[in-house]
Design a protein around this motif. Structure first.
Motif, PDB file in Angstrom:
ATOM      1  N   LEU A  13     -10.554   7.205  -5.363  1.00 52.45           N
ATOM      2  CA  LEU A  13     -11.781   6.762  -5.205  1.00 52.45           C
ATOM      3  C   LEU A  13     -11.871   5.588  -4.485  1.00 52.45           C
ATOM      4  O   LEU A  13     -12.791   5.237  -3.434  1.00 52.45           O
ATOM      5  N   LEU A  14     -11.602   4.586  -5.019  1.00 51.99           N
ATOM      6  CA  LEU A  14     -11.796   3.066  -4.742  1.00 51.99           C
ATOM      7  C   LEU A  14     -11.239   2.984  -3.430  1.00 51.99           C
ATOM      8  O   LEU A  14     -11.890   2.521  -2.250  1.00 51.99           O
ATOM      9  N   ALA A  15      -9.796   3.381  -3.274  1.00 49.91           N
ATOM     10  CA  ALA A  15      -9.089   3.393  -2.021  1.00 49.91           C
ATOM     11  C   ALA A  15      -9.608   4.118  -1.029  1.00 49.91           C
ATOM     12  O   ALA A  15      -9.811   3.641   0.237  1.00 49.91           O
ATOM     13  N   THR A  16     -10.304   5.471  -1.235  1.00 45.21           N
ATOM     14  CA  THR A  16     -11.016   6.143  -0.289  1.00 45.21           C
ATOM     15  C   THR A  16     -12.042   5.429   0.273  1.00 45.21           C
ATOM     16  O   THR A  16     -12.459   5.318   1.469  1.00 45.21           O
ATOM     17  N   GLY A  17     -12.758   4.904  -0.749  1.00 48.02           N
ATOM     18  CA  GLY A  17     -14.233   4.307  -0.457  1.00 48.02           C
ATOM     19  C   GLY A  17     -14.155   2.964   0.544  1.00 48.02           C
ATOM     20  O   GLY A  17     -14.683   2.839   1.550  1.00 48.02           O
ATOM     21  N   TYR A  18     -12.861   2.425   0.252  1.00 42.14           N
ATOM     22  CA  TYR A  18     -12.413   1.173   0.780  1.00 42.14           C
ATOM     23  C   TYR A  18     -12.190   1.610   2.283  1.00 42.14           C
ATOM     24  O   TYR A  18     -12.837   0.920   3.318  1.00 42.14           O
ATOM     25  N   PHE A  19     -11.258   2.416   2.557  1.00 41.72           N
ATOM     26  CA  PHE A  19     -10.788   2.667   3.862  1.00 41.72           C
ATOM     27  C   PHE A  19     -11.801   3.519   4.731  1.00 41.72           C
ATOM     28  O   PHE A  19     -12.046   3.149   6.128  1.00 41.72           O
ATOM     29  N   VAL A  20     -12.453   4.634   4.113  1.00 41.36           N
ATOM     30  CA  VAL A  20     -13.514   5.180   4.907  1.00 41.36           C
ATOM     31  C   VAL A  20     -14.482   4.286   5.248  1.00 41.36           C
ATOM     32  O   VAL A  20     -15.274   4.403   6.361  1.00 41.36           O
ATOM     33  N   GLY A  21     -14.972   3.516   4.109  1.00 45.93           N
ATOM     34  CA  GLY A  21     -16.109   2.576   4.526  1.00 45.93           C
ATOM     35  C   GLY A  21     -15.765   1.630   5.573  1.00 45.93           C
ATOM     36  O   GLY A  21     -16.734   1.206   6.321  1.00 45.93           O
ATOM     37  N   GLN A  22     -14.566   0.991   5.859  1.00 47.30           N
ATOM     38  CA  GLN A  22     -14.201   0.132   6.817  1.00 47.30           C
ATOM     39  C   GLN A  22     -14.306   0.821   8.201  1.00 47.30           C
ATOM     40  O   GLN A  22     -14.753   0.308   8.903  1.00 47.30           O
ATOM     41  N   VAL A  23     -13.901   2.219   8.309  1.00 44.55           N
ATOM     42  CA  VAL A  23     -14.085   2.913   9.456  1.00 44.55           C
ATOM     43  C   VAL A  23     -15.407   3.178   9.897  1.00 44.55           C
ATOM     44  O   VAL A  23     -15.467   2.755  11.127  1.00 44.55           O
ATOM     45  N   ILE A  24     -16.258   3.496   8.896  1.00 41.78           N
ATOM     46  CA  ILE A  24     -17.514   4.006   9.169  1.00 41.78           C
ATOM     47  C   ILE A  24     -18.408   2.449   9.605  1.00 41.78           C
ATOM     48  O   ILE A  24     -19.144   2.389  10.745  1.00 41.78           O
ATOM     49  N   GLU A  25     -18.020   1.456   8.866  1.00 43.10           N
ATOM     50  CA  GLU A  25     -18.755  -0.029   9.432  1.00 43.10           C
ATOM     51  C   GLU A  25     -18.212  -0.395  10.562  1.00 43.10           C
ATOM     52  O   GLU A  25     -18.982  -0.830  11.462  1.00 43.10           O
ATOM     53  N   ARG A  26     -17.081  -0.266  11.075  1.00 41.87           N
ATOM     54  CA  ARG A  26     -16.467  -0.484  12.145  1.00 41.87           C
ATOM     55  C   ARG A  26     -17.212   0.039  13.401  1.00 41.87           C
ATOM     56  O   ARG A  26     -17.602  -0.284  14.378  1.00 41.87           O
ATOM     57  N   ARG A  27     -17.381   1.373  13.266  1.00 39.94           N
ATOM     58  CA  ARG A  27     -18.013   2.282  14.165  1.00 39.94           C
ATOM     59  C   ARG A  27     -19.456   1.853  14.168  1.00 39.94           C
ATOM     60  O   ARG A  27     -19.793   2.225  15.323  1.00 39.94           O
TER      61      ARG A  27
END
Length: 170
Positions: A13-27
């Motif tokens: 969950l931590l890794a998913t939150g990090y990577f998905v959060g980064q993609v959403i934030e960049r977009r």
């Protein structure tokens, strides 16, 4: 064995939150930059009154609001930061995105009304929820000034109070 599986789920969950959060934030930042260029002709100021050189205007309340929440990774990091103190950099970027988004929505509302100038811009913030997924609302509001329709004047005359009239007297 059960504790190991729980640890793996937590780390997943931590890794998913990090990577998905980064993609959403960049977009989201990319979308913000595009819309900031689109609305750059609409000026928004915190000052209470319009400059003296501005012609007679009609005034309308305009607003923009956004609710934004932190991802799982940012929430976890903020929890660790809470133990030792200091700046919540993860939440600072979240607030910056929310503030910029609220201003863009305010400018969109101003453009719908035919305005290119918003004065007395203010912000209100509210915490919507707490716990593992904190969310916050940013509400931006201000006064959109729209030029009044002027009656036809003689050719070559300059309406009193307009920017051209104040510059020609100077």
């Amino acid at each position: 064995m059960g504790a190991f599986i729980e640890l793996l789920i937590f780390l997943g969950l931590l890794a998913t939150g990090y990577f998905v959060g980064q993609v959403i934030e960049r977009r989201h930042y990319a979308s913000i930059r595009v819309r900031e260029r689109r609305y750059r002709d609409i000026m928004a100021f915190p000052m209470r009154f319009a400059p003296n050189a501005v012609a007679a205007q009609d005034a309308y309340l305009v607003s923009g609001t956004v609710v934004i929440s932190a991802d799982y990774f940012k929430t976890f990091v903020a929890g660790l930061r809470n133990l030792i103190g200091g700046n919540f950099r993860a939440y600072e970027t979240l607030m910056e995105r929310a503030r910029r988004e609220a201003i863009l929505r305010l400018k969109e509302d101003a453009r719908r009304r035919g305005s290119s100038l918003v004065v007395c811009v203010r912000f209100e913030t509210t915490t919507i929820s707490s716990g593992w997924a904190p969310a916050m609302e940013i509400f931006a509001y201000g006064t959109a000034l729209v030029p009044r329709a002027m009656p036809e004047r003689a050719a070559g005359s300059v309406p009193p109070g307009s920017v051209s009239a104040s510059l020609s007297r100077g």
